[in-house]
Design a protein around this motif. Structure first.
Motif, PDB file in Angstrom:
ATOM      1  N   PRO A   1       1.165  -1.820   0.421  1.00  0.00           N
ATOM      2  CA  PRO A   1      -0.003  -0.234   0.107  1.00  0.00           C
ATOM      3  C   PRO A   1       0.703   1.652   0.134  1.00  0.00           C
ATOM      4  O   PRO A   1       1.644   1.492  -0.103  1.00  0.00           O
ATOM      5  CB  PRO A   1      -1.034  -0.382   1.397  1.00  0.00           C
ATOM      6  CG  PRO A   1      -0.040  -0.684   2.496  1.00  0.00           C
ATOM      7  CD  PRO A   1       0.833  -2.097   1.120  1.00  0.00           C
ATOM      8  N   ALA A   2      -0.071   2.645  -0.033  1.00  0.00           N
ATOM      9  CA  ALA A   2       1.320   3.601  -0.720  1.00  0.00           C
ATOM     10  C   ALA A   2       1.146   3.822   1.235  1.00  0.00           C
ATOM     11  O   ALA A   2       0.637   3.512   2.159  1.00  0.00           O
ATOM     12  CB  ALA A   2      -0.702   4.907   0.083  1.00  0.00           C
ATOM     13  N   GLY A   3       2.689   4.822   0.754  1.00  0.00           N
ATOM     14  CA  GLY A   3       3.585   4.768   2.727  1.00  0.00           C
ATOM     15  C   GLY A   3       4.078   5.104   2.524  1.00  0.00           C
ATOM     16  O   GLY A   3       5.221   4.729   1.261  1.00  0.00           O
ATOM     17  N   ALA A   4       5.513   5.316   3.453  1.00  0.00           N
ATOM     18  CA  ALA A   4       6.598   5.401   3.567  1.00  0.00           C
ATOM     19  C   ALA A   4       7.697   3.979   2.784  1.00  0.00           C
ATOM     20  O   ALA A   4       8.684   4.285   2.258  1.00  0.00           O
ATOM     21  CB  ALA A   4       7.953   4.873   4.739  1.00  0.00           C
ATOM     22  N   SER A   5       7.528   2.765   2.446  1.00  0.00           N
ATOM     23  CA  SER A   5       8.233   1.863   2.360  1.00  0.00           C
ATOM     24  C   SER A   5       7.925   1.843   0.342  1.00  0.00           C
ATOM     25  O   SER A   5       8.929   1.822  -0.071  1.00  0.00           O
ATOM     26  CB  SER A   5       7.210   0.177   2.434  1.00  0.00           C
ATOM     27  OG  SER A   5       7.916   0.051   3.926  1.00  0.00           O
ATOM     28  N   THR A   6       6.959   2.534   0.136  1.00  0.00           N
ATOM     29  CA  THR A   6       6.490   2.579  -1.556  1.00  0.00           C
ATOM     30  C   THR A   6       7.192   3.838  -1.885  1.00  0.00           C
ATOM     31  O   THR A   6       7.839   3.303  -3.031  1.00  0.00           O
ATOM     32  CB  THR A   6       4.976   2.471  -1.360  1.00  0.00           C
ATOM     33  OG1 THR A   6       4.144   1.252  -1.401  1.00  0.00           O
ATOM     34  CG2 THR A   6       4.869   2.899  -3.237  1.00  0.00           C
ATOM     35  N   ASP A   7       7.766   4.505  -0.602  1.00  0.00           N
ATOM     36  CA  ASP A   7       7.960   5.843  -1.103  1.00  0.00           C
ATOM     37  C   ASP A   7       9.522   5.620  -1.465  1.00  0.00           C
ATOM     38  O   ASP A   7      10.179   5.962  -2.645  1.00  0.00           O
ATOM     39  CB  ASP A   7       8.126   6.703  -0.226  1.00  0.00           C
ATOM     40  CG  ASP A   7       6.219   7.971  -0.219  1.00  0.00           C
ATOM     41  OD1 ASP A   7       5.462   6.808  -1.435  1.00  0.00           O
ATOM     42  OD2 ASP A   7       6.005   8.118   0.660  1.00  0.00           O
ATOM     43  N   ALA A   8      10.251   4.618  -0.477  1.00  0.00           N
ATOM     44  CA  ALA A   8      11.369   3.834  -0.430  1.00  0.00           C
ATOM     45  C   ALA A   8      11.821   3.597  -1.187  1.00  0.00           C
ATOM     46  O   ALA A   8      13.066   3.644  -2.279  1.00  0.00           O
ATOM     47  CB  ALA A   8      11.627   3.564   0.737  1.00  0.00           C
ATOM     48  N   VAL A   9      10.852   2.448  -2.209  1.00  0.00           N
ATOM     49  CA  VAL A   9      11.226   1.764  -3.406  1.00  0.00           C
ATOM     50  C   VAL A   9      11.487   3.142  -4.797  1.00  0.00           C
ATOM     51  O   VAL A   9      12.150   2.539  -5.480  1.00  0.00           O
ATOM     52  CB  VAL A   9      10.006   1.421  -3.081  1.00  0.00           C
ATOM     53  CG1 VAL A   9      10.308   0.055  -5.181  1.00  0.00           C
ATOM     54  CG2 VAL A   9      10.053  -0.358  -2.320  1.00  0.00           C
ATOM     55  N   PHE A  10      10.463   3.786  -4.195  1.00  0.00           N
ATOM     56  CA  PHE A  10      10.375   4.819  -5.446  1.00  0.00           C
ATOM     57  C   PHE A  10      11.072   5.207  -5.971  1.00  0.00           C
ATOM     58  O   PHE A  10      11.716   5.570  -6.705  1.00  0.00           O
ATOM     59  CB  PHE A  10       8.884   5.184  -5.732  1.00  0.00           C
ATOM     60  CG  PHE A  10       9.177   6.460  -6.835  1.00  0.00           C
ATOM     61  CD1 PHE A  10       9.163   6.316  -8.028  1.00  0.00           C
ATOM     62  CD2 PHE A  10       9.554   7.930  -5.908  1.00  0.00           C
ATOM     63  CE1 PHE A  10       9.168   7.740  -9.044  1.00  0.00           C
ATOM     64  CE2 PHE A  10       9.620   9.173  -7.426  1.00  0.00           C
ATOM     65  CZ  PHE A  10       9.836   9.108  -8.481  1.00  0.00           C
ATOM     66  N   GLU A  11      12.318   6.324  -4.543  1.00  0.00           N
ATOM     67  CA  GLU A  11      13.013   7.107  -4.692  1.00  0.00           C
ATOM     68  C   GLU A  11      14.749   6.049  -4.607  1.00  0.00           C
ATOM     69  O   GLU A  11      14.792   6.615  -5.922  1.00  0.00           O
ATOM     70  CB  GLU A  11      13.211   7.326  -3.371  1.00  0.00           C
ATOM     71  CG  GLU A  11      12.279   8.679  -2.838  1.00  0.00           C
ATOM     72  CD  GLU A  11      12.264   9.483  -3.447  1.00  0.00           C
ATOM     73  OE1 GLU A  11      13.261  10.104  -4.624  1.00  0.00           O
ATOM     74  OE2 GLU A  11      11.109  10.431  -4.311  1.00  0.00           O
TER      75      GLU A  11
END
Length: 202
Positions: A91-101
């Protein structure tokens, strides 16, 4: 929008069984590992010159290091692909954002490497034998990068649009780089054909 030309590769990757799904943090670690390998190839790529480029024929100069480095990236990425099998949707959140970055940084670093190689390709218009081995390994890199991007987009749907944009940009640079080096090999064939035409006309 990114064009994935290697869905067959992705399908094969999805068929590989694993014992446990990898975590988003481990995905980030894998992407960063590939990024570092790409970054390490920038120095030998910058060292390519008209003098040392043709040394690839005797296994010397910067090109063998670069080709081996790309092969190492393919091996590492293939392992990462296998580890990503069975990942649940994140789901959306810090983990998903970290993967994108992490993926965005990989794209930035890898594009920088590819742009160096694109610039160096112009040195070898008269030595086309360099093109084929470079183009061949770049096509392998393209396959694994497409597969990883496809899997990330499928798993981290909250950043799917952003991941597609980054993957599309990288795909475009990869295509240009492959075309540049494949074009050297094609030019070699064109020169041979021209010589045959000249002999036939004589």
């Amino acid at each position: 929008m990114v064009s994935f030309r290697n869905f067959f590769t992705a399908a094969l990757a999805f068929s590989v069984p694993i014992s446990a799904a990898i975590t988003p943090a481990e995905v980030v670690t894998n992407i960063k590992s590939i990024t570092q390998k790409s970054l390490a190839l920038q120095a030998p790529a910058k060292d390519i010159s008209l003098v040392n480029g043709p040394l690839v024929l005797i296994g010397q100069g910067p090109f063998p290091k670069i080709i081996l480095g790309f092969s190492d990236i393919v091996t590492t990425a293939t392992t990462a692909i296998a580890q990503m099998q069975g990942m649940p949707k994140e789901p959306a959140g810090a983990s998903t954002d970290a993967v994108f970055e992490a993926f965005r940084e990989f794209v930035r670093v890898h594009q920088a490497l590819l742009n160096i190689l694109i610039g160096k390709a112009g040195l070898f218009q008269t030595v086309p034998f360099i093109g084929q081995p470079v183009a061949a390994v770049l096509r392998q890199v393209e396959q694994v990068v497409d597969t990883i991007a496809f899997m990330l987009i499928d798993t981290f749907e909250a950043r799917a649009a952003d991941l597609k944009d980054e993957a599309g940009a990288l795909s475009g640079t990869l295509t240009i780089c492959i075309d540049k080096y494949q074009g050297l090999a094609l030019k070699k064939r064109s020169l041979r054909f021209a010589r045959r035409e000249m002999v036939a006309a004589a």
